[in-house]
Design an enzyme around this catalytic site. Structure first.
Site, PDB file in Angstrom:
ATOM      1  N   GLU A  96       0.839  -1.194   0.000  1.00 34.57           N
ATOM      2  CA  GLU A  96       0.000   0.000   0.000  1.00 34.57           C
ATOM      3  C   GLU A  96       0.875   1.244   0.000  1.00 34.57           C
ATOM      4  O   GLU A  96       1.930   1.278   0.650  1.00 34.57           O
ATOM      5  CB  GLU A  96      -0.910  -0.017   1.230  1.00 34.57           C
ATOM      6  CG  GLU A  96      -1.970   1.055   1.275  1.00 34.57           C
ATOM      7  CD  GLU A  96      -2.954   0.845   2.432  1.00 34.57           C
ATOM      8  OE1 GLU A  96      -3.368   1.859   3.011  1.00 34.57           O
ATOM      9  OE2 GLU A  96      -3.279  -0.313   2.746  1.00 34.57           O
ATOM     10  N   ASP A  98       0.177   5.367   0.558  1.00 31.61           N
ATOM     11  CA  ASP A  98      -0.915   6.193   1.082  1.00 31.61           C
ATOM     12  C   ASP A  98      -0.665   7.688   1.038  1.00 31.61           C
ATOM     13  O   ASP A  98       0.388   8.166   1.477  1.00 31.61           O
ATOM     14  CB  ASP A  98      -1.157   5.893   2.574  1.00 31.61           C
ATOM     15  CG  ASP A  98      -1.775   4.539   2.827  1.00 31.61           C
ATOM     16  OD1 ASP A  98      -2.318   3.951   1.893  1.00 31.61           O
ATOM     17  OD2 ASP A  98      -1.709   4.083   3.975  1.00 31.61           O
ATOM     18  N   GLU A 100      -3.183  10.439   2.906  1.00 28.22           N
ATOM     19  CA  GLU A 100      -4.404  10.673   3.671  1.00 28.22           C
ATOM     20  C   GLU A 100      -4.380  12.110   4.171  1.00 28.22           C
ATOM     21  O   GLU A 100      -3.371  12.570   4.727  1.00 28.22           O
ATOM     22  CB  GLU A 100      -4.531   9.706   4.850  1.00 28.22           C
ATOM     23  CG  GLU A 100      -4.802   8.276   4.443  1.00 28.22           C
ATOM     24  CD  GLU A 100      -5.061   7.373   5.636  1.00 28.22           C
ATOM     25  OE1 GLU A 100      -6.044   6.615   5.602  1.00 28.22           O
ATOM     26  OE2 GLU A 100      -4.276   7.426   6.601  1.00 28.22           O
ATOM     27  N   HIS A 113      -0.911  12.918   5.687  1.00 26.59           N
ATOM     28  CA  HIS A 113      -0.355  11.708   6.293  1.00 26.59           C
ATOM     29  C   HIS A 113       0.077  10.766   5.168  1.00 26.59           C
ATOM     30  O   HIS A 113      -0.725  10.462   4.276  1.00 26.59           O
ATOM     31  CB  HIS A 113      -1.441  11.065   7.158  1.00 26.59           C
ATOM     32  CG  HIS A 113      -1.087   9.762   7.792  1.00 26.59           C
ATOM     33  ND1 HIS A 113      -0.686   9.655   9.099  1.00 26.59           N
ATOM     34  CD2 HIS A 113      -1.112   8.493   7.300  1.00 26.59           C
ATOM     35  CE1 HIS A 113      -0.474   8.383   9.395  1.00 26.59           C
ATOM     36  NE2 HIS A 113      -0.723   7.659   8.317  1.00 26.59           N
ATOM     37  N   ASN A 115       2.184   6.971   4.149  1.00 29.42           N
ATOM     38  CA  ASN A 115       2.642   5.700   4.699  1.00 29.42           C
ATOM     39  C   ASN A 115       2.952   4.762   3.539  1.00 29.42           C
ATOM     40  O   ASN A 115       2.439   4.920   2.432  1.00 29.42           O
ATOM     41  CB  ASN A 115       1.571   5.087   5.605  1.00 29.42           C
ATOM     42  CG  ASN A 115       2.122   4.106   6.635  1.00 29.42           C
ATOM     43  OD1 ASN A 115       3.301   3.759   6.608  1.00 29.42           O
ATOM     44  ND2 ASN A 115       1.278   3.652   7.541  1.00 29.42           N
ATOM     45  N   ASN A 123       3.618   1.097   9.357  1.00 27.32           N
ATOM     46  CA  ASN A 123       4.312   1.807  10.441  1.00 27.32           C
ATOM     47  C   ASN A 123       5.451   2.672   9.924  1.00 27.32           C
ATOM     48  O   ASN A 123       6.472   2.829  10.594  1.00 27.32           O
ATOM     49  CB  ASN A 123       4.838   0.830  11.493  1.00 27.32           C
ATOM     50  CG  ASN A 123       3.721   0.033  12.145  1.00 27.32           C
ATOM     51  OD1 ASN A 123       2.618   0.556  12.355  1.00 27.32           O
ATOM     52  ND2 ASN A 123       3.982  -1.222  12.455  1.00 27.32           N
ATOM     53  N   ARG A 124       5.257   3.235   8.725  1.00 29.69           N
ATOM     54  CA  ARG A 124       6.281   4.100   8.137  1.00 29.69           C
ATOM     55  C   ARG A 124       5.682   5.480   7.865  1.00 29.69           C
ATOM     56  O   ARG A 124       5.795   6.035   6.779  1.00 29.69           O
ATOM     57  CB  ARG A 124       6.825   3.477   6.852  1.00 29.69           C
ATOM     58  CG  ARG A 124       7.476   2.111   7.056  1.00 29.69           C
ATOM     59  CD  ARG A 124       8.061   1.578   5.762  1.00 29.69           C
ATOM     60  NE  ARG A 124       8.769   0.336   5.966  1.00 29.69           N
ATOM     61  CZ  ARG A 124       8.265  -0.874   5.721  1.00 29.69           C
ATOM     62  NH1 ARG A 124       7.028  -0.989   5.240  1.00 29.69           N
ATOM     63  NH2 ARG A 124       8.985  -1.958   5.937  1.00 29.69           N
ATOM     64  N   GLU A 125       5.065   6.041   8.876  1.00 31.69           N
ATOM     65  CA  GLU A 125       4.322   7.279   8.699  1.00 31.69           C
ATOM     66  C   GLU A 125       5.234   8.515   8.666  1.00 31.69           C
ATOM     67  O   GLU A 125       6.162   8.625   9.468  1.00 31.69           O
ATOM     68  CB  GLU A 125       3.311   7.469   9.839  1.00 31.69           C
ATOM     69  CG  GLU A 125       2.289   6.347   9.970  1.00 31.69           C
ATOM     70  CD  GLU A 125       2.716   5.244  10.915  1.00 31.69           C
ATOM     71  OE1 GLU A 125       3.928   5.179  11.278  1.00 31.69           O
ATOM     72  OE2 GLU A 125       1.859   4.435  11.302  1.00 31.69           O
ATOM     73  N   ASP A 189     -12.327   9.530  15.836  1.00 30.79           N
ATOM     74  CA  ASP A 189     -11.705   8.880  16.988  1.00 30.79           C
ATOM     75  C   ASP A 189     -10.192   9.062  17.004  1.00 30.79           C
ATOM     76  O   ASP A 189      -9.549   8.797  18.017  1.00 30.79           O
ATOM     77  CB  ASP A 189     -12.062   7.386  17.021  1.00 30.79           C
ATOM     78  CG  ASP A 189     -11.664   6.650  15.758  1.00 30.79           C
ATOM     79  OD1 ASP A 189     -11.580   7.274  14.685  1.00 30.79           O
ATOM     80  OD2 ASP A 189     -11.433   5.426  15.844  1.00 30.79           O
ATOM     81  N   TRP A 190      -9.594   9.538  15.872  1.00 31.21           N
ATOM     82  CA  TRP A 190      -8.132   9.705  15.853  1.00 31.21           C
ATOM     83  C   TRP A 190      -7.635  10.829  14.935  1.00 31.21           C
ATOM     84  O   TRP A 190      -6.521  11.327  15.105  1.00 31.21           O
ATOM     85  CB  TRP A 190      -7.449   8.409  15.409  1.00 31.21           C
ATOM     86  CG  TRP A 190      -7.742   8.008  13.984  1.00 31.21           C
ATOM     87  CD1 TRP A 190      -8.780   7.246  13.554  1.00 31.21           C
ATOM     88  CD2 TRP A 190      -7.001   8.357  12.804  1.00 31.21           C
ATOM     89  NE1 TRP A 190      -8.746   7.096  12.182  1.00 31.21           N
ATOM     90  CE2 TRP A 190      -7.651   7.755  11.701  1.00 31.21           C
ATOM     91  CE3 TRP A 190      -5.848   9.107  12.566  1.00 31.21           C
ATOM     92  CZ2 TRP A 190      -7.203   7.893  10.388  1.00 31.21           C
ATOM     93  CZ3 TRP A 190      -5.388   9.243  11.257  1.00 31.21           C
ATOM     94  CH2 TRP A 190      -6.062   8.636  10.190  1.00 31.21           C
ATOM     95  N   GLY A 194      -5.488  13.807  17.665  1.00 34.47           N
ATOM     96  CA  GLY A 194      -5.548  12.526  18.359  1.00 34.47           C
ATOM     97  C   GLY A 194      -6.940  12.104  18.774  1.00 34.47           C
ATOM     98  O   GLY A 194      -7.101  11.263  19.665  1.00 34.47           O
TER      99      GLY A 194
END
Length: 284
Positions: A96, A98, A100, A113, A115, A123-125, A189-190, A194
């Site tokens: 993937e 990304d 965002e 964002h 990734n 986990n490569r943000e 929610d995020w 946050g």
């Protein structure tokens, strides 16, 4: 370069694709009438209300290429909303790439964002603010993906490069064809501070607009293991594209002035040591 040979693991056929039409190139996948293709396929809008968001995906799967689309993001108080534009394969070991766009309160900047997932591991943000208001006009968001690297670009300015470091054991997306996906959805929610700031539904419906989609890329089709450019006039620079000195300077400018999060510097998140690729390049 007329041919780009890909891994023998991939046994589909690949043909070139180019300038697109939303009717011809995409399917609306969810959201009922909240996703609309307009102006003979030249434009597309996604909307979000309290009941549902919306999304679309490409009819084709691509293995390497340059993908461009122009987007005008949700204006005003967009807190809690996420507009996603990405390439993805399917399954537990999916790849993937990304973009965002995380909404924010009026007057505060969007967060872009990014990734990269390879063989199911992300986990490569990296996150950025933009140097313009992405709700006032259309801007071009591009992914260049070849066997050597992935380049994220905004208005043709590189903001991130993820290099192929398989030589040191880092997985890289290169064998799984991916579709283009886009969606507008509620993630309060995020997404904003946050999750502390929630979506204000009094501002609904929220709308993001898309136009000028272009895929200069290899399309999966049965029967071959190579990518042949069927249009000799099509630009093939993406097949081995890298950054020249000017591109590296622009990348450095973006990362020094507009980057707001980099997983490669998050030592609290990785107490056992930063990921191996972080030690090889400043500009992953």
């Amino acid at each position: 370069m007329a041919l780009l040979f890909v891994s023998a693991v991939f046994l589909g056929a690949l043909a070139s694709a180019s300038a697109g039409n939303f009717y011809q190139d995409f399917d609306i996948t969810w959201g009922d009438q909240r996703a609309k293709i307009l102006n003979g396929g030249r434009d597309l809008t996604l909307s979000l209300d309290r009941a549902s968001g919306s999304g679309f995906k490409s009819k084709n799967e691509y293995l390497f290429g340059r993908i461009d689309v122009q987007i005008k993001l949700v204006p005003g108080n967009s807190a809690g909303t996420v507009t996603a534009y990405y390439l993805s394969s399917q399954g537990p070991t999916h790849d993937e790439i990304d973009f965002e766009f995380l909404g924010n309160l009026s007057g505060n900047p969007y967060t872009l964002h990014t990734n990269v997932f390879a063989q199911g591991k992300g986990n490569r943000e990296q996150q950025f603010h933009l140097w313009f208001d992405p709700t006032k006009a259309f801007h071009t968001y591009s992914i260049v993906w070849n066997a050597q690297r992935i380049i994220f670009l905004v208005d043709n300015i590189p903001i991130r490069v993820f290099n192929n470091l398989e030589s040191i054991g880092i997985p890289f997306p290169k064998n799984q064809p991916m579709r283009i996906y886009s969606s507008l959805w509620n993630a309060d929610d995020w997404a904003t501070m946050g999750g502390r700031v929630k979506t204000d539904w009094s501002n609904a419906p929220f709308t993001a607009s898309f136009k000028n989609f272009n895929a200069n890329a290899c399309v999966r089709a049965p029967g071959s293991s190579s990518c042949t450019r069927t249009d000799p006039n099509q630009d093939s620079a993406w097949q081995d594209q890298s950054l020249d000195a000017s591109g590296r300077n622009r990348l450095r400018w973006v990362q020094q002035k507009y980057m707001v999060y980099n997983y490669c510097t998050d030592v609290k998140r990785f107490p056992q040591g930063l990921p191996a690729e972080c030690k090889r390049s400043r500009f992953l």
